[in-house]
Design an enzyme around this catalytic site. Sequence first.
Site, PDB file in Angstrom:
ATOM      1  N   ARG A   1     -42.936 -18.695  -8.460  1.00 34.27           N
ATOM      2  CA  ARG A   1     -43.883 -19.774  -8.175  1.00 34.27           C
ATOM      3  C   ARG A   1     -44.172 -20.473  -9.496  1.00 34.27           C
ATOM      4  O   ARG A   1     -43.727 -20.066 -10.548  1.00 34.27           O
ATOM      5  CB  ARG A   1     -45.173 -19.269  -7.498  1.00 34.27           C
ATOM      6  CG  ARG A   1     -45.713 -17.885  -7.861  1.00 34.27           C
ATOM      7  CD  ARG A   1     -46.162 -17.687  -9.261  1.00 34.27           C
ATOM      8  NE  ARG A   1     -47.050 -18.734  -9.737  1.00 34.27           N
ATOM      9  CZ  ARG A   1     -47.275 -18.993 -11.010  1.00 34.27           C
ATOM     10  NH1 ARG A   1     -46.679 -18.301 -11.933  1.00 34.27           N
ATOM     11  NH2 ARG A   1     -48.096 -19.958 -11.349  1.00 34.27           N
ATOM     12  N   GLY A   2     -44.860 -21.608  -9.374  1.00 30.61           N
ATOM     13  CA  GLY A   2     -45.102 -22.421 -10.576  1.00 30.61           C
ATOM     14  C   GLY A   2     -44.254 -23.663 -10.495  1.00 30.61           C
ATOM     15  O   GLY A   2     -43.032 -23.561 -10.302  1.00 30.61           O
TER      16      GLY A   2
ATOM     17  N   ARG B   1     -41.897 -25.776  -0.255  1.00 29.39           N
ATOM     18  CA  ARG B   1     -43.306 -25.987  -0.634  1.00 29.39           C
ATOM     19  C   ARG B   1     -43.500 -27.476  -0.912  1.00 29.39           C
ATOM     20  O   ARG B   1     -42.653 -28.095  -1.560  1.00 29.39           O
ATOM     21  CB  ARG B   1     -43.692 -25.150  -1.860  1.00 29.39           C
ATOM     22  CG  ARG B   1     -43.598 -23.648  -1.625  1.00 29.39           C
ATOM     23  CD  ARG B   1     -44.137 -22.858  -2.817  1.00 29.39           C
ATOM     24  NE  ARG B   1     -45.610 -22.931  -2.879  1.00 29.39           N
ATOM     25  CZ  ARG B   1     -46.321 -22.522  -3.930  1.00 29.39           C
ATOM     26  NH1 ARG B   1     -45.704 -22.057  -5.001  1.00 29.39           N
ATOM     27  NH2 ARG B   1     -47.636 -22.604  -3.906  1.00 29.39           N
TER      28      ARG B   1
ATOM     29  N   GLN C   1     -53.123 -15.473  -9.647  1.00 25.28           N
ATOM     30  CA  GLN C   1     -52.128 -15.764 -10.685  1.00 25.28           C
ATOM     31  C   GLN C   1     -52.708 -15.555 -12.093  1.00 25.28           C
ATOM     32  O   GLN C   1     -52.001 -15.174 -13.007  1.00 25.28           O
ATOM     33  CB  GLN C   1     -51.627 -17.219 -10.571  1.00 25.28           C
ATOM     34  CG  GLN C   1     -50.753 -17.515  -9.359  1.00 25.28           C
ATOM     35  CD  GLN C   1     -51.534 -18.035  -8.174  1.00 25.28           C
ATOM     36  OE1 GLN C   1     -52.687 -17.682  -7.997  1.00 25.28           O
ATOM     37  NE2 GLN C   1     -50.889 -18.850  -7.325  1.00 25.28           N
TER      38      GLN C   1
ATOM     39  N   ASP D   1     -49.265 -29.391 -10.726  1.00 21.93           N
ATOM     40  CA  ASP D   1     -48.172 -29.373  -9.757  1.00 21.93           C
ATOM     41  C   ASP D   1     -47.678 -30.780  -9.446  1.00 21.93           C
ATOM     42  O   ASP D   1     -46.519 -30.970  -9.075  1.00 21.93           O
ATOM     43  CB  ASP D   1     -48.614 -28.685  -8.468  1.00 21.93           C
ATOM     44  CG  ASP D   1     -48.793 -27.197  -8.706  1.00 21.93           C
ATOM     45  OD1 ASP D   1     -49.851 -26.793  -9.223  1.00 21.93           O
ATOM     46  OD2 ASP D   1     -47.834 -26.445  -8.422  1.00 21.93           O
TER      47      ASP D   1
ATOM     48  N   ASN E   1     -53.455 -29.428  -8.802  1.00 25.38           N
ATOM     49  CA  ASN E   1     -53.203 -28.128  -9.421  1.00 25.38           C
ATOM     50  C   ASN E   1     -53.847 -27.066  -8.547  1.00 25.38           C
ATOM     51  O   ASN E   1     -54.482 -27.355  -7.534  1.00 25.38           O
ATOM     52  CB  ASN E   1     -53.755 -28.090 -10.851  1.00 25.38           C
ATOM     53  CG  ASN E   1     -53.175 -26.920 -11.655  1.00 25.38           C
ATOM     54  OD1 ASN E   1     -51.969 -26.714 -11.710  1.00 25.38           O
ATOM     55  ND2 ASN E   1     -54.059 -26.139 -12.244  1.00 25.38           N
ATOM     56  N   LYS E   2     -53.654 -25.791  -8.968  1.00 24.68           N
ATOM     57  CA  LYS E   2     -54.176 -24.692  -8.179  1.00 24.68           C
ATOM     58  C   LYS E   2     -55.620 -24.898  -7.726  1.00 24.68           C
ATOM     59  O   LYS E   2     -56.447 -25.378  -8.514  1.00 24.68           O
ATOM     60  CB  LYS E   2     -54.072 -23.403  -9.017  1.00 24.68           C
ATOM     61  CG  LYS E   2     -54.482 -22.153  -8.306  1.00 24.68           C
ATOM     62  CD  LYS E   2     -53.753 -21.921  -6.988  1.00 24.68           C
ATOM     63  CE  LYS E   2     -52.277 -22.044  -7.141  1.00 24.68           C
ATOM     64  NZ  LYS E   2     -51.553 -22.322  -5.867  1.00 24.68           N
TER      65      LYS E   2
HETATM   66  C1  LIG Z   1     -46.754 -24.810 -14.809  1.00 24.62           C
HETATM   67  S1  LIG Z   1     -47.100 -24.134 -13.259  1.00 24.62           S
HETATM   68  C2  LIG Z   1     -48.027 -25.324 -12.527  1.00 24.62           C
HETATM   69  C3  LIG Z   1     -48.855 -24.817 -11.382  1.00 24.62           C
HETATM   70  O1  LIG Z   1     -48.158 -24.108 -10.321  1.00 24.62           O
HETATM   71  C4  LIG Z   1     -49.048 -23.079  -9.798  1.00 24.62           C
HETATM   72  O2  LIG Z   1     -49.119 -23.029  -8.394  1.00 24.62           O
HETATM   73  P1  LIG Z   1     -48.413 -21.814  -7.587  1.00 24.62           P
HETATM   74  O3  LIG Z   1     -48.733 -20.549  -8.320  1.00 24.62           O
HETATM   75  O4  LIG Z   1     -49.008 -21.882  -6.195  1.00 24.62           O
HETATM   76  O5  LIG Z   1     -46.936 -22.151  -7.586  1.00 24.62           O
HETATM   77  C5  LIG Z   1     -50.380 -23.454 -10.367  1.00 24.62           C
HETATM   78  O6  LIG Z   1     -50.975 -24.511  -9.665  1.00 24.62           O
HETATM   79  C6  LIG Z   1     -49.960 -23.878 -11.757  1.00 24.62           C
HETATM   80  O7  LIG Z   1     -50.978 -24.454 -12.512  1.00 24.62           O
END
Ligand SMILES: CSC[C@H]1O[C@H](OP(=O)(O)O)[C@H](O)[C@@H]1O
Length: 318
Positions: free
Chosen positions: A32-33, A68, A166, A207, A217-218
């Site tokens: 993820r990320g 996603r 996370q 994101d 973002n998250k």
């Molecule tokens: C550099 S990662 C950017 C972003 O992605 C993460 O979301 P997820 O863990 O659901 O994929 C999170 O929002 C990070 O900040």
Amino acid sequence: MIDQRKLPSKEVYVRCRTAKDVARAIRTMVIRGAPAIGVAAAMGVALDVRRSRATEFYRTCDLLAATRPTAVNLFWAIERMKRVFAGGALIDAEAVRLHDEDVANCRAIGRHGAGVVPAEARVLTHCNAGALATGRYGSALGVIRAAVEAGKRVAVYADETRPFLQGARLTAWELVRDGIDTTVITDGMAGSLMRAGMVDVVVVGADRIAANGDVANKIGTYTVAVLAREHGVPFYVAAPLSTIDLSTPDGSGIPIEERDAKEMTYMGASQLVPEGAAVWNPAFDVTPASFVAGIITERGICRPPFAESLKHVCDGNQ
Ligand SMILES: CSC[C@H]1O[C@H](OP(=O)(O)O)[C@H](O)[C@@H]1O
């Protein structure tokens, strides 16, 4: 790829042999990320392309694009692979190039971003925008790493980031391995920490960044941004250009993924929410550009007005 669902207690790896395997890994958060899922999708396309004809190639792209909806890096990477495929160049070489570029971009983001971190700083971050969320080194954590490498004394407060944790599981795991002073707090503690004057700067990932500078973002990032403004703490976003989406005018146009309720109602086998209670589980929120002090990219720090600065920094890169 490392199975991020199992961290920090277990370091286990998942082998992906096909694009289908990669799609499943993205959808189930093995990986993820935003930048990381873009890289993974590119690798997934490359895994299948050796055997596939054009129609299958585009079907593979669609399969990965459906995993996603929020992180624009995923779609940016797939469109880049399509351009290379259409041009007849080598797809697997392009996937490796895309990964290597992301690593270089994170290091450049770190170099540019280290300047916003005071010589002695307490940095709050949210979620994980580290090596696990990118090709390596990280975007928000890249800024922290670069500041430490520049000799700055940095202490990090990591929001645990419910419900997928996370921050607690991944950011803390990365920073502890780096020997960086890290304190995990619950998301609800960030306000008191700032009110006590214990946060000098906030740095988060992204994101998708809309053309006007609104940042998806998250979930919980917007809350941190509001608290930062209330307490006079500068709020920075660190992201590669592949996260900027100039085709989306503002945050209202960013699709927000809603994830399975089970991510909230269970912690492993432990039930946290009684049957019969509904839950709302948006994985992201949108922070209006007006809350953002700067957007740290591999080409430098974009400052308000973001509509101009983002366009300028993206010229030739979209
Ligand atoms: C550099 S990662 C950017 C972003 O992605 C993460 O979301 P997820 O863990 O659901 O994929 C999170 O929002 C990070 O900040």
